[in-house]
Design a protein around this motif. Structure first.
Motif, PDB file in Angstrom:
ATOM      1  N   TYR A  33      66.292  54.980 -59.612  1.00 55.48           N
ATOM      2  CA  TYR A  33      67.112  55.215 -58.415  1.00 55.48           C
ATOM      3  C   TYR A  33      66.490  54.562 -57.181  1.00 55.48           C
ATOM      4  CZ  TYR A  33      70.776  58.216 -60.292  1.00 55.48           C
ATOM      5  OH  TYR A  33      71.879  58.688 -60.968  1.00 55.48           O
ATOM      6  N   THR A 305      66.697  61.813 -59.717  1.00 56.50           N
ATOM      7  CA  THR A 305      67.870  61.387 -58.947  1.00 56.50           C
ATOM      8  C   THR A 305      67.849  62.004 -57.545  1.00 56.50           C
ATOM      9  OG1 THR A 305      69.180  61.262 -60.975  1.00 56.50           O
ATOM     10  CG2 THR A 305      70.399  61.453 -58.908  1.00 56.50           C
TER      11      THR A 305
ATOM     12  N   SER B  51      83.826  59.485 -66.074  1.00 54.15           N
ATOM     13  CA  SER B  51      82.820  58.687 -66.777  1.00 54.15           C
ATOM     14  C   SER B  51      83.454  57.800 -67.854  1.00 54.15           C
ATOM     15  CB  SER B  51      81.724  59.576 -67.375  1.00 54.15           C
ATOM     16  OG  SER B  51      82.254  60.719 -67.989  1.00 54.15           O
ATOM     17  N   MET B  54      83.730  54.286 -66.519  1.00 50.60           N
ATOM     18  CA  MET B  54      82.533  53.514 -66.153  1.00 50.60           C
ATOM     19  C   MET B  54      82.323  52.375 -67.149  1.00 50.60           C
ATOM     20  SD  MET B  54      79.816  56.486 -65.164  1.00 50.60           S
ATOM     21  CE  MET B  54      79.760  57.007 -66.874  1.00 50.60           C
ATOM     22  N   LEU B  57      76.551  52.227 -67.214  1.00 50.56           N
ATOM     23  CA  LEU B  57      75.908  53.423 -66.671  1.00 50.56           C
ATOM     24  C   LEU B  57      74.476  52.993 -66.385  1.00 50.56           C
ATOM     25  CD1 LEU B  57      75.972  56.264 -65.865  1.00 50.56           C
ATOM     26  CD2 LEU B  57      75.898  56.966 -68.225  1.00 50.56           C
ATOM     27  N   ASN B  59      72.001  53.904 -64.209  1.00 55.93           N
ATOM     28  CA  ASN B  59      70.843  54.621 -63.662  1.00 55.93           C
ATOM     29  C   ASN B  59      70.601  55.958 -64.364  1.00 55.93           C
ATOM     30  OD1 ASN B  59      73.145  55.657 -62.558  1.00 55.93           O
ATOM     31  ND2 ASN B  59      72.750  54.900 -60.510  1.00 55.93           N
ATOM     32  N   TYR B  60      70.903  55.995 -65.631  1.00 56.08           N
ATOM     33  CA  TYR B  60      70.663  57.205 -66.424  1.00 56.08           C
ATOM     34  C   TYR B  60      69.602  56.848 -67.460  1.00 56.08           C
ATOM     35  CZ  TYR B  60      71.955  61.176 -69.500  1.00 56.08           C
ATOM     36  OH  TYR B  60      71.959  62.316 -70.262  1.00 56.08           O
ATOM     37  N   HIS B 151      84.063  49.215 -56.672  1.00 57.53           N
ATOM     38  CA  HIS B 151      83.351  50.435 -57.047  1.00 57.53           C
ATOM     39  C   HIS B 151      83.914  51.665 -56.326  1.00 57.53           C
ATOM     40  CE1 HIS B 151      80.481  47.833 -59.058  1.00 57.53           C
ATOM     41  NE2 HIS B 151      80.352  47.115 -57.949  1.00 57.53           N
ATOM     42  N   CYS B 153      81.551  54.521 -56.222  1.00 58.12           N
ATOM     43  CA  CYS B 153      80.353  55.343 -55.962  1.00 58.12           C
ATOM     44  C   CYS B 153      79.237  54.446 -55.438  1.00 58.12           C
ATOM     45  CB  CYS B 153      79.922  56.044 -57.245  1.00 58.12           C
ATOM     46  SG  CYS B 153      78.323  56.871 -57.099  1.00 58.12           S
ATOM     47  N   CYS B 156      75.812  54.914 -57.157  1.00 56.84           N
ATOM     48  CA  CYS B 156      75.750  54.281 -58.473  1.00 56.84           C
ATOM     49  C   CYS B 156      75.658  52.765 -58.357  1.00 56.84           C
ATOM     50  CB  CYS B 156      76.999  54.614 -59.296  1.00 56.84           C
ATOM     51  SG  CYS B 156      77.430  56.351 -59.284  1.00 56.84           S
ATOM     52  N   ASP B 157      76.433  52.186 -57.459  1.00 57.41           N
ATOM     53  CA  ASP B 157      76.681  50.746 -57.528  1.00 57.41           C
ATOM     54  C   ASP B 157      76.350  49.978 -56.262  1.00 57.41           C
ATOM     55  OD1 ASP B 157      77.754  50.922 -60.223  1.00 57.41           O
ATOM     56  OD2 ASP B 157      79.466  51.922 -59.318  1.00 57.41           O
ATOM     57  N   GLN B 296      76.628  62.626 -59.754  1.00 58.57           N
ATOM     58  CA  GLN B 296      75.880  61.695 -60.593  1.00 58.57           C
ATOM     59  C   GLN B 296      75.832  62.249 -62.018  1.00 58.57           C
ATOM     60  OE1 GLN B 296      73.832  58.600 -59.597  1.00 58.57           O
ATOM     61  NE2 GLN B 296      75.770  58.803 -58.536  1.00 58.57           N
TER      62      GLN B 296
END
Lengths: 332, 332
Positions: A33, A305, B51, B54, B57, B59-60, B151, B153, B156-157, B296
């Protein structure tokens, strides 16, 4: 960038936005992040943390449940580096609060007696815990089963112990109480103290009332093959039959480097944090097992996060806004 | 078990420990934990949640950053079912608090005018939100870019918009304020209102001070190819150059089925929860985007862990302890 003793001096003048102590699942999440917020961060990872030892990660959405911890850590670390994080294998000996910055002294390799000092605005404590295991002369015998059929986390692995004969290995009388939670998953519990504590008459009675035998002799060795436990042999020759086990002997916290910092509120060895994983020190965040709450991968990842997002907010709000300069010139 | 209109009547007499409304990342996480605590749960998933759309993904931790949401949802759902969860494709129309239980009315398929009623002790609201997108006559033109280079978010992006020319599409003056956060990632921002709101002189001045042009005409179509935006054409013929965009038009909350329940505390459309994802109603939990906080995936997944664990604790503590009966017989 991957740092090592060979190139770390290129970063000794860097002021990182955040240094992340610990490259487990929480630390990697924070670094991904941070990097994707365009912030400069350094992960310092000593290696072989709790998730490194996991043979399966069965309850984290998105992964094949048979993915070993070490694979996820490797992929996640590469991902963080790919987005722009720095990563250093080393041991954080000390963190000093210099007011606006932290000076973090890291020992890298064996030939580094004094360590190297890195600096950051924020500190993320993601260094976690390691579970205490029963100490035997032959520790390899413990590692043959630990993480396979001998577990350390009931929430993670209780399901896999369902209705099996299980040993509960406890080092204190308080830790024996885990039997009265473990019995949700199986009632066939034998309690082993490995000779580490005396057990009160009240606890003996309680165990007897539940039908859980208590063995107070030390463990000689674990029995079984191919990581599949079949029993435990005690030093007095007794063999306790069991196909699974839970070690409930507490944890060692990797938090020594924080002990000299003023203004941190602790609950025992856990840091107290708010809903953004921020400690009582406004520039220190704590993730996962180091903070109060459940010791679960999903929690540590979410904490990463939260911490990274709050640090980004703080830094962004303190930065001047970026303007579209050519448009300003055009309209002036 | 996978349920459908063909076999759902086999579960109409089941009292589930928990019904999870919503089979996104949070709901699946909750179901995996519930199942692994040995609890009976039903996921009701209407399909095509946030989701699902998407494309990546990023950043998981643990996933290849190019994993599409739909793949993770599919794998996670199969995993939850494999551990013992039930899963039904349907739409929750209503949840009624019966005191000790909830009656949850689910519409399954198109030929089901009244719906089927399932019952549970606990309810997990994991039904999330869906982002409002600009409405054009040709919606396919929006979907060609949404989730790719257009996008919804910023957390996220935002990283993927770095220093690119970007459109910010806002439906209200308040939503235009996203420009002053988006400028962390890029200062080359053109603000589009799609003709949906009037903009005050103060906001116009603020945008001009930042060099961000404002276009108040409606959008005619997005330009580009292969999901790669190159610009936006407005109905007045203007073409706004942009290689990326952020839609800041708010969200639709899937929470109507909760509106009749007494004792739920709301913050607007978000549910207020404690540190175990529990709402002010002791038998209702809320996860991810439905509750206050960051929208998130990692947060929703952790919320699922917390909710399932608290439900397990409640049910476990209310259950008689399991004893090792043969040992009790032996010692009596």
């Amino acid at each position: 960038m991957k740092l090592s003793s060979k190139n770390l001096e290129t970063r000794l003048d860097t002021l990182y936005d955040a240094i992340v102590v610990g490259g487990g699942m929480g630390g990697i999440s924070a670094a991904i992040y941070l990097a994707r917020y365009g912030l400069k961060c350094l992960i310092v990872e000593k290696g072989k943390g709790r998730s490194f030892w996991m043979q399966d990660l069965r309850n984290y959405v998105g992964l094949d449940p048979h993915t070993p911890g070490r694979d996820i850590l490797k992929d996640g670390t590469e991902q963080a580096i790919a987005w722009g994080a720095d990563h250093l294998r080393g041991y954080v000996e000390e963190a000093i609060d210099e007011g606006e910055t932290f000076a973090v002294r890291v020992k890298v390799g064996k030939k580094d007696p004094t360590g190297s000092v890195f600096r950051s605005k924020y500190l993320i404590a993601a260094s976690g815990i390691i579970d205490v295991l029963p100490q035997l002369d032959n520790m390899q015998n413990v590692y043959d089963y630990a993480g396979y059929t001998l577990h350390v986390c009931m929430i993670c692995d209780g399901f896999d112990m369902w209705d099996q004969k299980a040993v509960l290995i406890a080092g204190t009388e308080g830790q024996i109480n885990a039997a009265f939670v473990l019995n949700w998953f199986t009632p066939y519990i034998s309690v082993l103290t490995h000779g580490l504590c005396s057990v009160s008459d009240a606890m003996k009675q309680k165990l007897a009332d539940h039908g859980y035998p208590l063995y107070e002799a030390a463990i000689a060795r674990f029995l079984g093959e191919n990581h599949q436990l079949s029993g435990v042999e005690l030093v007095d020759g007794t063999i306790v039959e069991a196909t699974t086990g839970l070690v409930s002997m507490g944890s060692i916290y990797h938090n020594q480097y924080l002990k000299g910092i003023q203004g941190l509120e602790w609950d025992g060895e856990n840091l107290i944090t708010n809903n953004m994983a921020q400690t009582s020190h406004p520039r220190i965040f704590a993730l996962g097992d180091l903070k109060q709450g459940l010791n679960q991968v999903s929690i540590a990842v979410a904490d990463g996060t939260l911490a990274a997002t709050q640090i980004w907010r703080n830094i962004r709000r303190a930065s001047p806004p970026r303007k579209w300069e050519e448009n300003l010139l055009a309209t002036r």
